[in-house]
Design a protein around this motif. Structure first.
Motif, short mmCIF file in Angstrom:
data_model
loop_
_atom_site.label_atom_id
_atom_site.label_comp_id
_atom_site.label_asym_id
_atom_site.label_seq_id
_atom_site.Cartn_x
_atom_site.Cartn_y
_atom_site.Cartn_z
N ILE A 23 39.79 32.00 33.98
CA ILE A 23 40.48 32.35 35.23
C ILE A 23 39.48 32.41 36.38
O ILE A 23 39.73 31.92 37.48
CB ILE A 23 41.21 33.70 35.07
N TYR A 27 40.62 29.22 38.87
CA TYR A 27 41.53 29.57 39.96
C TYR A 27 40.78 29.75 41.27
O TYR A 27 39.67 30.27 41.28
CB TYR A 27 42.31 30.84 39.61
N ASN A 29 42.10 31.39 43.97
CA ASN A 29 42.45 32.62 44.66
C ASN A 29 41.45 33.73 44.30
O ASN A 29 41.20 34.01 43.13
CB ASN A 29 43.87 33.03 44.23
N LYS A 32 42.68 36.48 42.04
CA LYS A 32 42.80 36.07 40.64
C LYS A 32 41.43 36.03 39.96
O LYS A 32 41.30 36.37 38.79
CB LYS A 32 43.48 34.71 40.55
N LYS A 33 40.42 35.64 40.72
CA LYS A 33 39.07 35.68 40.15
C LYS A 33 38.69 37.10 39.74
O LYS A 33 38.07 37.32 38.70
CB LYS A 33 38.05 35.15 41.16
N ILE A 35 40.79 39.39 38.85
CA ILE A 35 41.55 39.71 37.64
C ILE A 35 40.85 39.11 36.42
O ILE A 35 40.73 39.75 35.36
CB ILE A 35 43.00 39.18 37.76
N GLY A 36 40.32 37.89 36.58
CA GLY A 36 39.57 37.28 35.50
C GLY A 36 38.36 38.13 35.11
O GLY A 36 38.10 38.37 33.93
#
Lengths: 119, 530
Positions: A23, A27, A29, A32-33, A35-36
């Motif tokens: 992720i 990704y 965004n 989102k990074k 979140i990864g």
């Protein structure tokens, strides 16, 4: 193969960590990074928590008739590591808000493109 | 004070180094006046430098100070242990932080104009406390927590410039730094799994029989990857150029002297103190042996083509980290000595350079190469400071950079490695190339405007250079400042120049009289290599 099956919980850790890395890389965004990154951190936390488990062990409270105890130390360490992770996530989200206000976007590739033009 | 009372106080110094900045950080937030917060930060940092210098002086005699936090005895409780290697790092940190905080007073007031500065000083002190904690502690998990404490404060400090570039730089720094921390933590987990202890002194003997097991190999790999990412060894340096390039100048100076050095220190401690670097863990120094020359060439090469001078210095840092890593990767006493000497020297050199650039930013609002034009007549002391720093980076005699390179080249030749020796010399030539770009911009360019301003520097400084960005970009505050200083050259405030030149003086002091540093580093290397 048998050793792999014995270590199935470690496979879960590896899967979670690789998902997190994927992720972060795949990704664009920025949130989102983050979140990864959280998935990567959580996979390490789970690794520590699994480590404290002793086969057949009970909770680490002294009581008559109980011989084997789980090791509480890794769990306590991870409590601290979770706090560290939360601090980093909170700071990251605060930065994301400011970035989206300043750049009008959270798209990493777009921002990198704009910055390259600026250079 | 009686001898026993002094000894009792000495025994408390390791914990005081951590607690004093932390308390200061809390107090800074409560203070209403930003100048008072600055004064508090200066007082705490000055105390910390005195503490760390005392520790350095006392451990030099072979004394090892131990402190059991909360009275819990090691290996169960968290133990602090101050050997010469810890004291050396603490001394670097103390010097850099005191200079940085003193310098920050005027620099922040210009670069972070119209903002509440108390939280920034607070974060600076938290960062300081975290790094001192890493230096003092003998507990592996404690190292992780302190490193993260300092790193997270560092991300916030980079972002405190609040420009879009600083925000994105801080965000990427956060993503990569936290990834490095997660890998480091995973490696710690494997070590704990194998040894059942987190105390470093306790861990080494317990790990001996297990060396070579897959779990220890995994630990070495994860710890190596995590720490090299934090240390920004090429090609894991991607977060560094923008983080240093767009952070406020005082922050760039402090971080350049501390953050990567602390990561390298942890790596040295673990590599030589816990893993057996000479035999089992040789894979990691081998990798560093390949990456370090690449870092020197790539960092210096990229630095030549930067137009934003703070970023040029950041790329130069990537190269200098390569020099330190090269010394460590040799795994010889001479190599490790050279690495430690350069760890100290590079901290001093690069911090003074970033501070000199901060003086340029103070007047010009930015520090592109074009902002340096005519600097020698506008700001002669700043220009001279930049030259002194550039000359040290090249490693001319009488500078501390010469001492580092001398030790490094002789260590590399002692190991019969001709290619790295060639790379070191090529790196010096490349640093001369980008150093020359600075000198050329400061002394030989902007001749036309310098000609106009040359006659009467005061009048020229006020109006003649209005065509350039300095006054235009700065608005009322700068004009007022320039007006106040009319009749003098448009130099940066004396406090900023004094701290910059204090570090340059230290730099030349080491260059002329290096024996105290080199003998300390040689002793540390001998202890670490056992």
């Amino acid at each position: 193969m048998e050793s792999l099956l014995q270590a199935y919980h470690h496979l879960a850790v590896v899967f979670l960590m690789m998902t997190g890395f994927y992720i972060m890389v795949a990704y664009d965004n920025l949130v989102k990074k983050l979140i990864g990154l959280n998935l990567v951190q959580v996979s390490v936390f789970i690794f520590f928590i699994l480590m404290g488990k002793v086969g057949g062990g009970s909770a680490p409270i002294l009581a008559p008739g109980i011989e084997a105890y789980a090791n509480p130390l890794p769990h306590v360490l991870i409590l601290t590591a979770i706090v560290v992770g939360i601090a980093a996530t909170a700071l990251g989200l605060a930065l994301a808000i400011r970035i989206s206000r300043a750049c009008g976007s959270l798209d990493d590739r777009l921002i990198a493109h704009l910055e390259r033009d600026e250079d | 004070m009686s001898a026993t009372a002094a000894d009792a106080l000495l025994a408390q110094l390791p914990i005081l180094l951590v607690v004093a900045p932390l308390l200061g950080a809390a107090l800074c937030l409560l203070v209403r006046d930003a100048r008072l917060a600055w004064g508090l930060a200066v007082a705490v940092s000055a105390a910390a430098l005195v503490f760390s210098a005392t520790l350095f002086a006392r451990t030099g005699g072979g004394l090892v100070l131990e402190y059991a936090v909360g009275g819990w005895q090691p290996p169960w409780g968290i133990a602090y242990k101050v050997a010469p290697v810890n004291a050396l790092l603490a001394l670097v940190l103390g010097a850099v932080f005191l200079a940085g905080v003193v310098y920050a007073g005027r620099s922040f007031r210009r670069e972070l104009r119209g903002r509440r500065l108390q939280p920034v000083y607070s974060a600076l002190l938290i960062c300081q406390s975290g790094f001192f904690g890493v230096a003092m502690t003998d507990d592996l998990f404690n190292i992780f927590v302190f490193l993260e404490m300092a790193s997270i404060a560092g991300y916030a400090l980079v972002a405190s410039a609040r420009t879009p570039r600083a925000l994105t730089a801080a965000y990427r720094y956060l993503l990569m730094g936290s990834t490095g921390a997660a890998l480091f933590l995973l490696g710690i987990g494997y070590l704990y799994l194998v040894t059942g202890t987190l105390n470093l002194s306790d861990m080494a003997p317990r790990l001996q029989p297990a060396l070579g097991s897959p779990a220890v190999v995994a630990a070495l790999g994860f710890i190596g990857a995590g720490l090299l990412l934090k240390a920004a060894l090429f090609p894991l340096h991607l977060w560094l150029p923008n983080a240093y390039g767009y952070a406020p100048s005082a922050i760039a100076a402090v971080l350049a002297g501390t953050s990567t050095k602390v990561a390298l220190y942890i790596l040295i401690r673990l590599l030589f103190g816990v893993f057996d670097a000479a035999s089992f863990a040789a894979a990691l120094p081998d990798v560093m042996m390949v990456l370090a020359p690449a870092a020197i060439v790539a960092g210096s090469g990229l630095a030549i083509f930067q137009r934003q001078v703070k970023r040029m210095m950041a790329y130069s840092s990537v190269a200098q980290i390569g020099y330190i890593a090269l010394g460590v990767a040799l795994v010889t006493q001479a190599g490790l000595t050279a690495g430690l000497v350069h760890l100290f020297n590079h901290a001093i050199i690069k911090v003074s350079l970033f501070m000199a650039l901060g003086c340029v930013v103070y007047r010009a609002g930015d520090c592109r190469l074009s902002d340096l034009a005519g600097l020698s007549s506008r700001m002669p002391w700043t220009a001279a400071a930049i030259v002194a720093g550039a000359v040290s980076l090249v490693g001319l005699p009488l500078t501390s950079g010469f001492v580092s390179k001398w030790y490094l080249v002789s260590a590399v030749l002692e190991a019969n490695l001709w290619l790295p020796a060639f790379v070191i010399l090529a790196g010096s030539l490349m640093s001369a190339a980008y150093g020359w770009r600075l000198v050329e911009a400061a002394y030989f360019r902007g001749g036309e405007s310098a000609g106009g301003a040359g006659g009467v520097s005061g009048a020229g400084g006020g109006s003649g250079e209005g065509g350039q960005s300095p006054v235009g970009g700065e608005g009322g505050a700068a004009a007022e400042d320039n007006g106040g200083g009319n009749g003098k050259s448009a130099e940066a405030p004396p406090v900023m120049l004094l701290t910059t030149w204090a570090l340059i003086a230290l730099n030349f002091f080491v260059g002329v009289n290096p024996s105290w540093l080199t003998s300390a580093c040689r002793g540390i290397a001998a202890t670490l290599l056992g």
